[in-house]
Enzyme design. Structure first.
Site, PDB file in Angstrom:
ATOM      1  N   SER A 138      -7.346   6.518  -0.191  1.00  0.00           N
ATOM      2  CA  SER A 138      -5.897   6.385  -0.042  1.00  0.00           C
ATOM      3  C   SER A 138      -5.178   6.795  -1.309  1.00  0.00           C
ATOM      4  O   SER A 138      -4.060   7.311  -1.255  1.00  0.00           O
ATOM      5  CB  SER A 138      -5.525   4.942   0.268  1.00  0.00           C
ATOM      6  OG  SER A 138      -5.651   4.641   1.612  1.00  0.00           O
ATOM      7  N   HIS A 154       0.821  -1.211   0.000  1.00  0.00           N
ATOM      8  CA  HIS A 154       0.000   0.000   0.000  1.00  0.00           C
ATOM      9  C   HIS A 154       0.856   1.263   0.000  1.00  0.00           C
ATOM     10  O   HIS A 154       0.619   2.195  -0.767  1.00  0.00           O
ATOM     11  CB  HIS A 154      -0.921  -0.015   1.215  1.00  0.00           C
ATOM     12  CG  HIS A 154      -1.919   1.102   1.251  1.00  0.00           C
ATOM     13  ND1 HIS A 154      -1.643   2.321   1.793  1.00  0.00           N
ATOM     14  CD2 HIS A 154      -3.201   1.166   0.814  1.00  0.00           C
ATOM     15  CE1 HIS A 154      -2.708   3.097   1.689  1.00  0.00           C
ATOM     16  NE2 HIS A 154      -3.669   2.427   1.097  1.00  0.00           N
ATOM     17  N   ASN A 164     -13.436   5.514   3.451  1.00  0.00           N
ATOM     18  CA  ASN A 164     -14.071   4.721   2.399  1.00  0.00           C
ATOM     19  C   ASN A 164     -15.378   4.061   2.804  1.00  0.00           C
ATOM     20  O   ASN A 164     -15.705   2.990   2.319  1.00  0.00           O
ATOM     21  CB  ASN A 164     -13.116   3.610   1.952  1.00  0.00           C
ATOM     22  CG  ASN A 164     -11.848   4.141   1.346  1.00  0.00           C
ATOM     23  OD1 ASN A 164     -11.834   5.207   0.756  1.00  0.00           O
ATOM     24  ND2 ASN A 164     -10.772   3.401   1.508  1.00  0.00           N
TER      25      ASN A 164
END
Length: 590
Positions: free
Chosen positions: A529, A375, A467
């Site tokens: 993100s 990530h 989210n």
């Protein structure tokens, strides 16, 4: 101004993509849940999330095939009468993670063979897409392979054997992959989803076709439920800060029953084996010597005019949508350091390795910032990947350096204490911009203290909104000292998962965003993100062009130049609108 709440915090990573699909909150067996007074309603459609993931996985597979095609054509163009080129190709095969070897044919006669192909049979190439040909996957010694051929301009062909381990690694148990005949060759670990063919898949599962191959990617991720009704913390430990640091030693001697677990001034983590976290808090919260006492809340993952990077034109729609190329005429992000507080960064990725500063690991206080999750590497690439280097993608603030700060471990887990340490360290190392693609629904004094430390020292702080498709504010997104980013899709509409509310300042692309992945790979991810580093990259461009501007003035430049979306003026879904890089830089150019 954003309203400030003094309650409590869990932080979750805000990624929805390949490696971090959906609600990626920490779920540590060591940490008991902490009940809240109210639940946040479940408004996020799990089927839509699964469909989004299926699309990301499909696009990533297409990118993978594009890379292979480019590599094969590059080998085919070499003059193999030169022994040095043969040796070079042999070395490249050994180093290439996905190709066992290749054969160049001229009228079915072997012209050149490099590497070791298990099954060099052209008749297996039964699927065609443009100039590429593919076989169905086949298995050898427990591994999956396929053959890939390229038709060359002089009627020759090149045939390669492709190791499909990457396909299995990036679906990471979240999906199963079936070949063009409907037979699954990649499945998850859960026996309930180890289907043999697509005919066995129950109704309700989301899938997407890989157009080049006719493969079906079927997602079987967990149901996505906002978990704002729970929080987790480390039991028997609290973090404290003294009003007067000079009295810390005496205080700790007077409280000898407490063990100092960690010390990273101005913070101390202390534990009491005979008290629960709640008992310890109750005893220490009214201590006059302490500025604050709170649990250690757990974090988790929540993510040139025309450069020649291979994925720029076919895949990076996001950069065109925010007018990046026009902005690059004014700034490339020179002399700017962007700190990525995340799971770390791959130090050897070809699109980053030459622009990474020595980083920090908040867990062991070493310089090992390596990323085993993916990530953080993806986020760093969006913000500032190398650009115009033929390879991979283009980064927004392409001439900036990356300061990697590992505040989440290889499972994407960390704590408020670790993130606060990371913020302090990044500021002290001269970060001009900090990106944090993380957050959850509870306030934390240690986190806010660190945010204030950064803001008061003129650092631009960019964070993701979340989210869960809910209005409830996340932290640090709620703090007035940060720039909070929501996500939009390719049609300039709010991404269906993106959190909203008056605390949202700005929007940026957040669906199907291509960027870097660990082990020198590239993947597509979705989430706020991914939206956040778009804005961090713009902040880098602004600070490079106008280093005289304060962090608050940088915020004003970004918001005042945005393209208004939704209701006229600032609104809860888009903030001031979608960033426009060209307009932002033109507004401050001299």
């Amino acid at each position: 101004m954003k309203t400030m709440f003094k309650s409590v915090l869990i932080i979750a990573f805000l990624g929805i993509g390949i490696a971090v699909i959906g609600r990626l909150f920490i779920d540590s067996n060591e940490q008991p849940p902490y009940a809240l007074e109210k639940d946040i309603p479940q408004t996020l459609d799990s089927r839509a999330m699964d469909q989004l993931l299926a699309e990301d996985l499909s696009i990533t597979t297409s990118m993978f095939l594009d890379q292979l095609s480019t590599q094969l054509n590059s080998w085919a163009e070499q003059d193999f009468s030169d022994t040095q080129l043969i040796e070079k190709s042999q070395l490249e095969i050994k180093e290439h993670p996905h190709i066992n070897g290749f054969i160049i044919f001229d009228n079915q006669n072997i012209e050149q063979e490099i590497g070791d192909i298990i099954n060099p049979d052209f008749s297996l190439l039964t699927h065609t897409h443009l100039k590429s040909e593919f076989s169905d996957p086949f298995s050898k010694d427990g591994k999956n392979y396929m053959l890939m051929g390229e038709k060359l301009s002089d009627n020759r062909k090149i045939l390669a054997e492709v190791d499909l381990s990457f396909i299995q690694s990036f679906v990471m148990g979240m999906a199963s992959v079936a070949d063009a005949n409907g037979s699954f060759f990649v499945s998850g670990d859960d026996p309930t989803v180890q289907w043999e063919t697509t005919n066995d898949v129950p109704n309700g599962f989301r899938s997407q076709t890989v157009p080049e191959l006719g493969w079906q990617i079927v997602v079987h991720s967990n149901e996505h439920k906002p978990e704002a009704n729970q929080k987790s913390y480390i039991e028997n430990q609290v973090v404290i800060k003294f009003k007067d640091h000079e009295k810390a030693t005496d205080w700790l001697q007077e409280h000898a029953e407490l063990q100092v677990v960690k010390e990273n001034l101005p913070y101390y983590v202390v534990s009491s084996p005979n008290e629960t976290t709640e008992q310890l808090l109750e005893r220490l919260q009214n201590d006059f010597s302490l500025a604050f006492t709170e649990p250690i809340y757990l974090f988790n993952k929540q993510g040139l005019t025309k450069p020649n990077d291979e994925f720029f034109e076919p895949y990076q729609w996001n950069l065109e949508q925010i007018n990046t190329s026009g902005g690059w005429d004014l700034s490339g992000g020179n002399n700017i350091t962007i700190a990525i507080l995340d799971t770390g960064v791959d130090p050897n990725h070809a699109d980053l390795k030459d622009k990474i500063k020595t980083g920090y690991n908040a867990f062991d206080e070493s310089d090992d910032f390596s990323d085993a999750h993916g990530h953080g590497t993806h986020v760093a690439g969006v913000a500032a990947a190398m650009t115009n280097n033929v390879t991979g993608i283009a980064g927004i603030s392409w001439n900036s350096t990356i300061l990697p700060v590992k505040v989440l471990n290889d499972e994407g887990e960390g704590s408020s204490y670790d993130v606060a340490k990371g913020i302090y360290w990044a500021v002290d190392q001269g970060a001009n911009v900090i990106n944090m693609s993380l957050g959850d629904y509870y306030d934390s004094e240690i986190l806010y203290d660190a945010i204030k430390y950064a803001y008061d020292r003129d650092v631009v702080i960019v964070v993701a909104s979340g989210n869960d498709n809910v209005e409830d504010p996340m932290y640090p997104a709620q703090y007035s000292e940060v720039l909070t980013v929501a996500a939009v899709d390719q049609n300039n509409n709010r991404a269906f998962f993106s959190n909203y509310g008056n605390h949202v300042d700005i929007s940026a692309p957040g669906e199907h965003i291509p960027s870097l992945f660990i082990n020198n790979e590239y993947t597509v991810m979705s989430g706020t993100s991914m939206a956040s580093p778009h804005v961090a990259g713009l902040a880098g461009l602004v600070r490079s062009l106008r280093p005289d501007l304060s962090n608050q003035e940088v915020y004003d430049v970004i918001t005042s130049s945005a393209d208004d979306l939704g209701t006229k003026g600032k609104d809860a879904y888009y903030g001031h609108g979608q960033i426009n890089i060209e307009k932002a830089l033109q507004s401050i150019s001299q």
